[in-house]
Design an enzyme around this catalytic site. Structure first.
Site, PDB file in Angstrom:
ATOM      1  N   TYR A 129       0.801  -1.229   0.000  1.00 17.44           N
ATOM      2  CA  TYR A 129       0.000   0.000   0.000  1.00 17.44           C
ATOM      3  C   TYR A 129       0.833   1.280   0.000  1.00 17.44           C
ATOM      4  CZ  TYR A 129      -4.481  -2.358   0.496  1.00 17.44           C
ATOM      5  OH  TYR A 129      -5.600  -3.117   0.272  1.00 17.44           O
ATOM      6  N   LYS A 177       4.098 -14.559   4.885  1.00 17.34           N
ATOM      7  CA  LYS A 177       4.507 -15.426   3.781  1.00 17.34           C
ATOM      8  C   LYS A 177       6.039 -15.457   3.747  1.00 17.34           C
ATOM      9  CE  LYS A 177       3.328 -17.961   0.144  1.00 17.34           C
ATOM     10  NZ  LYS A 177       2.554 -19.210   0.208  1.00 17.34           N
ATOM     11  N   ASP A 209      -1.552 -18.568   2.978  1.00 16.19           N
ATOM     12  CA  ASP A 209      -2.430 -19.468   2.219  1.00 16.19           C
ATOM     13  C   ASP A 209      -3.153 -20.448   3.148  1.00 16.19           C
ATOM     14  OD1 ASP A 209       0.085 -20.553   2.693  1.00 16.19           O
ATOM     15  OD2 ASP A 209       0.351 -21.417   0.701  1.00 16.19           O
ATOM     16  N   ASP A 233      -6.203  -7.016   4.414  1.00 19.06           N
ATOM     17  CA  ASP A 233      -7.322  -6.558   3.576  1.00 19.06           C
ATOM     18  C   ASP A 233      -8.130  -7.759   3.093  1.00 19.06           C
ATOM     19  OD1 ASP A 233      -8.848  -4.773   1.899  1.00 19.06           O
ATOM     20  OD2 ASP A 233      -7.676  -5.521   0.206  1.00 19.06           O
ATOM     21  N   ASP A 237     -12.033  -9.398   4.606  1.00 20.38           N
ATOM     22  CA  ASP A 237     -13.276  -9.560   3.839  1.00 20.38           C
ATOM     23  C   ASP A 237     -13.780 -10.998   3.954  1.00 20.38           C
ATOM     24  OD1 ASP A 237     -13.188  -6.886   2.871  1.00 20.38           O
ATOM     25  OD2 ASP A 237     -13.977  -7.528   0.925  1.00 20.38           O
TER      26      ASP A 237
HETATM   27  C1  IPM Z   1     -10.587  -1.550   2.805  1.00 29.67           C
HETATM   28  C2  IPM Z   1     -10.700  -1.186   1.342  1.00 29.67           C
HETATM   29  C3  IPM Z   1      -9.549  -0.272   0.951  1.00 29.67           C
HETATM   30  C4  IPM Z   1      -8.255  -1.048   1.138  1.00 29.67           C
HETATM   31  C5  IPM Z   1      -9.648   0.280  -0.473  1.00 29.67           C
HETATM   32  C6  IPM Z   1     -10.931   1.024  -0.696  1.00 29.67           C
HETATM   33  C7  IPM Z   1      -8.478   1.163  -0.816  1.00 29.67           C
HETATM   34  O1  IPM Z   1     -10.751  -2.334   0.563  1.00 29.67           O
HETATM   35  O2  IPM Z   1     -10.650  -0.644   3.650  1.00 29.67           O
HETATM   36  O3  IPM Z   1     -10.441  -2.736   3.112  1.00 29.67           O
HETATM   37  O4  IPM Z   1      -7.812  -1.746   0.230  1.00 29.67           O
HETATM   38  O5  IPM Z   1      -7.680  -0.933   2.208  1.00 29.67           O
HETATM   39 MN    MN Z   2     -10.782  -4.190   1.729  1.00 28.28          MN
END
Ligand code: IPM
Ligand code: MN
Ligand code: NAD
Length: 333
Positions: A129, A177, A209, A233, A237
């Site tokens: 990032y 990793k 993984d 990230d 999710d």
């Molecule tokens: C998150 C989002 C952000 C990230 C994006 C929108 C840049 O996916 O907050 O998880 O990748 O961190």
């Molecule tokens: Mn995200």
């Protein structure tokens, strides 16, 4: 002498459903937290189109002055736009919000499992990032640098340790990793181990993984995970699925002296403007500010209990609009 001051919150709705879920969260927070003072500010793609920057200097100043912000979401194009930088990435960098706290727990009725209760701590300022991408080889090769520093690894570890001590959590999983990236991920892993040495916490490590497999197969086995930016990230999710999906996934970007709460979801252009966005992720993000930043455990607990009651008592027609969910949570407070 301790001076008791009212908590201040800088509210930044952002783009898309941010404009719908953030007012809902503000309504719940102002009802649950006495004397909460609200300051409004702007950021996002809409702001960029209007004033030429995604995060105006006044917005950064307002968040710094309040010490706490609540951000909705930003819409970012996936191609390069001259002068544009994702508002959330800009705020994480500019405010040095180095820890991203993403709790995932089972919620009644909406969670596919009953016994999930984990916190993912994502390093929030470096890794891939840092955005150091460049062309080489006359445009035939694209290179991205993945930066890991001892300083950032030590401070995310320290924040994780403090969080675990505060929340009485006992098992840490370092996700990395280092088999492929022994320098960068080795440095991250060793720095975390250094901070946790002798802390009385069980520390295990998993390659990312296998961690992904375990996140699918045995999510209840995780307590606290600490990991680098992109792995955090992606894993957060996936973990959000167990908490009932993106509509319930909350997060807190947290630095020293300043924090920005934010639902994990984005601006959801497919449903924006329809009044059907789930405001719970934004509401629970506000509860994270109450717990971690303002030290208002009771206020945080009230909000979370009201969310749980709504999920238990309401049935589908009542749970399908932003407004109905918000009213139900307000009534349950
Ligand atoms: C998150 C989002 C952000 C990230 C994006 C929108 C840049 O996916 O907050 O998880 O990748 O961190
Ligand atoms: Mn995200
Ligand atoms: P998204 O999170 O916006 O949406 C993914 C899916 O989940 C969509 O089908 C959406 O309708 C649904 N969803 C998300 N939040 C919901 C909610 N509260 N209630 C009900 N359904 C919800 O992700 P995306 O579609 O990949 O990205 C859309 C835009 O948002 C992109 O421009 C992306 O860059 C941006 N984004 C921003 C953030 C952020 O600001 N932190 C995070 C992720 C994505």
């Amino acid at each position: 002498m301790n001076r008791i001051t009212a908590p201040q919150l800088c509210v930044i709705p952002g783009d898309g459903i941010g404009q719908e879920v953030i007012p809902a969260a503000v309504a719940v927070l102002t009802a649950a937290i006495p004397h909460l003072q609200i300051v409004m500010a702007e950021a996002g793609w809409g702001t960029f189109e209007k004033v030429g920057v995604s995060v105006p200097e006044e917005t950064l100043t307002a968040v710094r002055e309040c010490g706490a912000g609540l951000f909705g979401a930003v819409s970012s194009p996936s191609h390069k736009v001259a002068g544009y930088r994702s508002a959330i990435l800009a705020m994480r960098q500019e405010l040095d919000l180095y820890a991203n706290i993403r709790p995932v727990q089972s919620w009644p009725r909406v969670s596919p499992r009953l016994d999930v209760d984990m916190i993912i701590v994502r390093e929030n300022t470096e890794g891939l990032y840092v955005g150091r991408e460049r062309w080489e080889d006359g445009g035939d090769t694209a290179v991205a640098e993945r930066l890991i520093t001892r300083r950032a690894s030590l401070r995310i570890a320290q924040k994780t340790l403090e969080l675990m001590q505060r929340q009485n959590r006992h098992k840490l999983t370092i996700v990395h990793k280092a088999n492929v990236l022994p320098l960068t991920d080795g440095l991250f892993r060793d720095s975390v181990r250094e901070v946790f040495a002798g802390a009385g916490i069980t520390v295990e490590e998993l390659l990312v993984d296998v961690a992904a497999l375990k996140m699918v197969a045995a999510p209840e086995s995780f307590d606290v995970i600490v990991t680098t930016n992109l792995f955090g990230d992606i894993l957060s999710d996936a973990a959000a699925h167990w908490g009932g999906g993106l509509g319930l996934a909350a997060s807190l970007n947290w630095g020293d002296g300043v924090a920005l709460a934010e639902p994990v979801h984005g601006s959801a252009p497919d449903i924006a403007g329809k009044g059907v966005a789930n405001p719970i992720a934004a509401i629970l993000s506000g509860a994270l500010l109450a717990r971690y930043v303002w030290g208002l455990e009771e206020g945080a607990g009230r909000v979370e209990t009201a969310v749980a009651r709504t999920l238990v008592h309401e049935t589908y027609p009542q749970l399908t609009t932003t407004q109905a969910i918000t009213h139900s949570i307000l009534a349950s407070l």
